[in-house]
Every structure is written in structure tokens, then in C-alpha cells.
Enzyme design. Structure first.
Site, PDB file in Angstrom:
ATOM      1  N   LYS A  16       0.555   3.606  -2.546  1.00 58.68           N
ATOM      2  CA  LYS A  16      -0.181   4.683  -3.239  1.00 58.68           C
ATOM      3  C   LYS A  16       0.746   5.484  -4.167  1.00 58.68           C
ATOM      4  O   LYS A  16       0.997   6.670  -3.973  1.00 58.68           O
ATOM      5  CB  LYS A  16      -0.847   5.611  -2.228  1.00 58.68           C
ATOM      6  CG  LYS A  16      -1.873   4.888  -1.341  1.00 58.68           C
ATOM      7  CD  LYS A  16      -2.604   5.836  -0.429  1.00 58.68           C
ATOM      8  CE  LYS A  16      -3.635   5.141   0.429  1.00 58.68           C
ATOM      9  NZ  LYS A  16      -3.063   4.273   1.492  1.00 58.68           N
ATOM     10  N   ASP A  60       0.852  -1.196   0.000  1.00 60.13           N
ATOM     11  CA  ASP A  60       0.000   0.000   0.000  1.00 60.13           C
ATOM     12  C   ASP A  60       0.887   1.245   0.000  1.00 60.13           C
ATOM     13  O   ASP A  60       0.991   1.940   0.997  1.00 60.13           O
ATOM     14  CB  ASP A  60      -0.915  -0.036   1.230  1.00 60.13           C
ATOM     15  CG  ASP A  60      -1.954   1.068   1.207  1.00 60.13           C
ATOM     16  OD1 ASP A  60      -2.169   1.665   0.138  1.00 60.13           O
ATOM     17  OD2 ASP A  60      -2.559   1.327   2.268  1.00 60.13           O
TER      18      ASP A  60
HETATM   19  O1  C5P Z   1      -6.205   0.120  11.888  1.00 62.00           O
HETATM   20  P1  C5P Z   1      -7.199   0.241  10.776  1.00 62.00           P
HETATM   21  O2  C5P Z   1      -8.131  -0.944  10.672  1.00 62.00           O
HETATM   22  O3  C5P Z   1      -7.926   1.576  10.793  1.00 62.00           O
HETATM   23  O4  C5P Z   1      -6.285   0.195   9.472  1.00 62.00           O
HETATM   24  C1  C5P Z   1      -6.817   0.470   8.198  1.00 62.00           C
HETATM   25  C2  C5P Z   1      -5.708   0.454   7.194  1.00 62.00           C
HETATM   26  O5  C5P Z   1      -6.230   0.866   5.942  1.00 62.00           O
HETATM   27  C3  C5P Z   1      -4.568   1.409   7.491  1.00 62.00           C
HETATM   28  O6  C5P Z   1      -3.395   0.776   7.002  1.00 62.00           O
HETATM   29  C4  C5P Z   1      -4.896   2.635   6.679  1.00 62.00           C
HETATM   30  O7  C5P Z   1      -3.747   3.341   6.266  1.00 62.00           O
HETATM   31  C5  C5P Z   1      -5.569   2.027   5.468  1.00 62.00           C
HETATM   32  N1  C5P Z   1      -6.443   2.923   4.749  1.00 62.00           N
HETATM   33  C6  C5P Z   1      -7.513   3.564   5.334  1.00 62.00           C
HETATM   34  N2  C5P Z   1      -8.316   4.374   4.614  1.00 62.00           N
HETATM   35  C7  C5P Z   1      -8.068   4.565   3.322  1.00 62.00           C
HETATM   36  C8  C5P Z   1      -6.999   3.914   2.703  1.00 62.00           C
HETATM   37  C9  C5P Z   1      -6.206   3.087   3.449  1.00 62.00           C
HETATM   38  O8  C5P Z   1      -7.769   3.399   6.511  1.00 62.00           O
HETATM   39  N3  C5P Z   1      -8.870   5.339   2.630  1.00 62.00           N
END
Ligand code: C5P
Length: 235
Positions: free
Chosen positions: A68, A66
Site C-alpha cells: 500500500k 501488499d
Molecule cells: O486472514 P484474512 O483472510 O482476513 O486475510 C485477509 C488479508 O487481506 C490480510 O492480509 C489483510 O491485511 C488483507 N486486507 C484486508 N482488507 C483490506 C485490505 C487488505 O483484509 N481492505
């Protein structure tokens, strides 16, 4: 054909948002064979995580990088080719048409799937205006999902609360991957547009990214199994 998911365990992607390979190894060891898919972002990726990705892949796990990506086409295509060479399964790029086209070119015939990030969920209309965009979030997301579909990228990352509208534009064959998933009763943290695993799958998500509710749990394996059971119940 719908986005292929031969192993139902692959629907859960655990985000290894951790500061070191050692910390990641501990979590992966505790999760064991039930968790088959891991996401590596900036924090772990820039602290040795790409080498760790290779180890996970050698152990039969799937890896979502990830990072991006967004740069000039030549740089994106070459970077994507390197990540394809690593054996990663998913890679995110920002949903700019040039970047998406370059990423699709860079992955070549590899099985790497390119996921487009439309508008970061931390952005609202005022943030887009501050960054000099003329359109708001809803319009920009809709336009970029349609562009992702037309360019033929393999999928989109979106909030679970947007999954149904994204699916309507994207069609059945491409992957929808949703973070912001919170099992009932767990803390939302800084996530705003959250949904339970059941809601996310019912809205059309193929894969759910879950970080803190599993990685930060005193018993990560049972937290992961609970999410997988909720996914199974929704299918
Ligand atoms: O800890 P949590 O469940 O919130 O982690 C969600 C993951 O998804 C993190 O790695 C975060 O960076 C990623 N993410 C997100 N929202 C987005 C894109 C990626 O929470 N729009």
C-alpha cells in the site's frame, strides 16, 4: 477484453500473514502445486519476505506485494520500478491520484499490475472526519474508483460487499481483488464485511484473497481446494 486469468487457480490468492520466512515456507510446502498466487504484506515483507518473494517467483508462483505505497511521486515511481524488477504480479498503492499516476509510470512496460486501495475497510465516516476529510466513506470510495479508472490503474482492492458497485464504475477490463472472504462456516475473525467465495465471484471479483481460513487451518491444502471448488462453482 476482461482482466486475463489464464490459470483458474490464480483466482485464489493466499495471504502469507506470517512472522518469518520459515513459517511461510512450511505453509507454501503444505499447499503445494494447487496454490499458485501468494500475497506478502508488511509482516512477512519486513522479515525477509522480499527475498522469499523472489524464490516463489523462481518456482513459478505469482506474488502480490501488499505494501500500500503512498509517497511523493518520484519515490513511488522508483519503488514501484524496484518491485516490477522483482517480478511481482500485483502491487497495492493508496488511491491518491498523484500516487496512482506515479505507480503507473514506475511500472513501465513490465507486467506488474497496480491495484488501488480506495478507503481502508477499517475506516468509517468518523475515522475519515478525524483524519480531516470532508467526505464520508461511500463518497470517497466512489470518487477514488472513478479516478483509478480514469488514470488507468490495473485494478482495485475492495470488500466483496462493494464489488458489484465498484465493477459498475470500473468496467469489465480491470481487476477487482477482494479480501474479507470467508468460506461458509469459517470464523470471520476481525473481518466485518465478509462474503463467501461464491458471493464474491458473483458480485464481480476476479481474485479472492484468503488468509487465516487457509493458513490457520489444520489441513491448509484441503481448505484451499474447498475455496477453489467454490470459485469454480460460481463461474
Ligand atoms: O486472514 P484474512 O483472510 O482476513 O486475510 C485477509 C488479508 O487481506 C490480510 O492480509 C489483510 O491485511 C488483507 N486486507 C484486508 N482488507 C483490506 C485490505 C487488505 O483484509 N481492505
Amino acid at each position: 477484453m476482461a482482466h486475463p486469468i489464464p490459470d483458474p487457480r490464480d483466482r485464489l490468492i493466499v495471504a502469507l500473514d506470517l512472522p518469518s520466512v520459515r513459517a511461510a515456507e512450511t505453509v507454501v510446502g503444505r499447499l503445494g502445486k494447487e496454490v499458485t498466487f501468494y500475497k506478502i504484506g508488511y509482516e512477512l515483507g519486513f522479515s525477509g519476505g522480499l527475498g522469499f518473494a523472489r524464490e516463489l517467483i523462481a518456482d513459478g508462483k505469482k506474488v502480490f506485494i501488499d505494501f500500500k505505497l503512498h509517497d511523493i511521486g518520484n519515490t513511488v515511481a522508483r519503488g514501484v520500478a524496484s518491485i516490477a524488477g522483482l517480478g511481482a504480479s500485483f502491487l497495492t498503492v493508496h488511491a491518491y491520484p498523484q500516487t496512482m499516476r506515479a505507480a503507473m509510470e514506475g511500472k513501465g512496460a513490465s507486467p506488474l499490475r497496480i491495484l488501488a486501495v480506495t478507503v481502508l475497510t477499517s475506516y468509517d465516516d468518523a475515522d475519515l472526519a478525524e483524519a480531516s476529510y470532508g467526505a464520508g466513506v461511500a463518497e470517497t470510495v466512489a470518487r477514488r474508483v472513478a479516478q483509478a479508472r480514469d488514470i488507468g490503474v490495473d485494478g482495485v482492492v475492495c470488500a466483496p460487499t462493494d464489488a458489484a458497485s465498484v465493477r459498475a464504475v470500473l468496467g469489465p477490463r480491470r481487476a477487482i481483488v477482494t479480501p474479507g472472504v470467508r468460506p461458509a462456516g469459517s470464523a470471520a475473525g476481525d473481518q466485518k464485511r465478509v462474503a463467501t467465495p461464491l458471493e464474491a465471484i458473483r458480485a464481480g471479483a476476479d481474485h479472492l484473497v484468503v488468509g487465516r481460513p487457509i493458513v490457520g487451518s489444520p489441513d491448509p491444502a484441503s481448505a484451499a481446494r474447498a475455496v477453489q471448488a467454490e470459485i469454480a462453482a460460481a463461474l
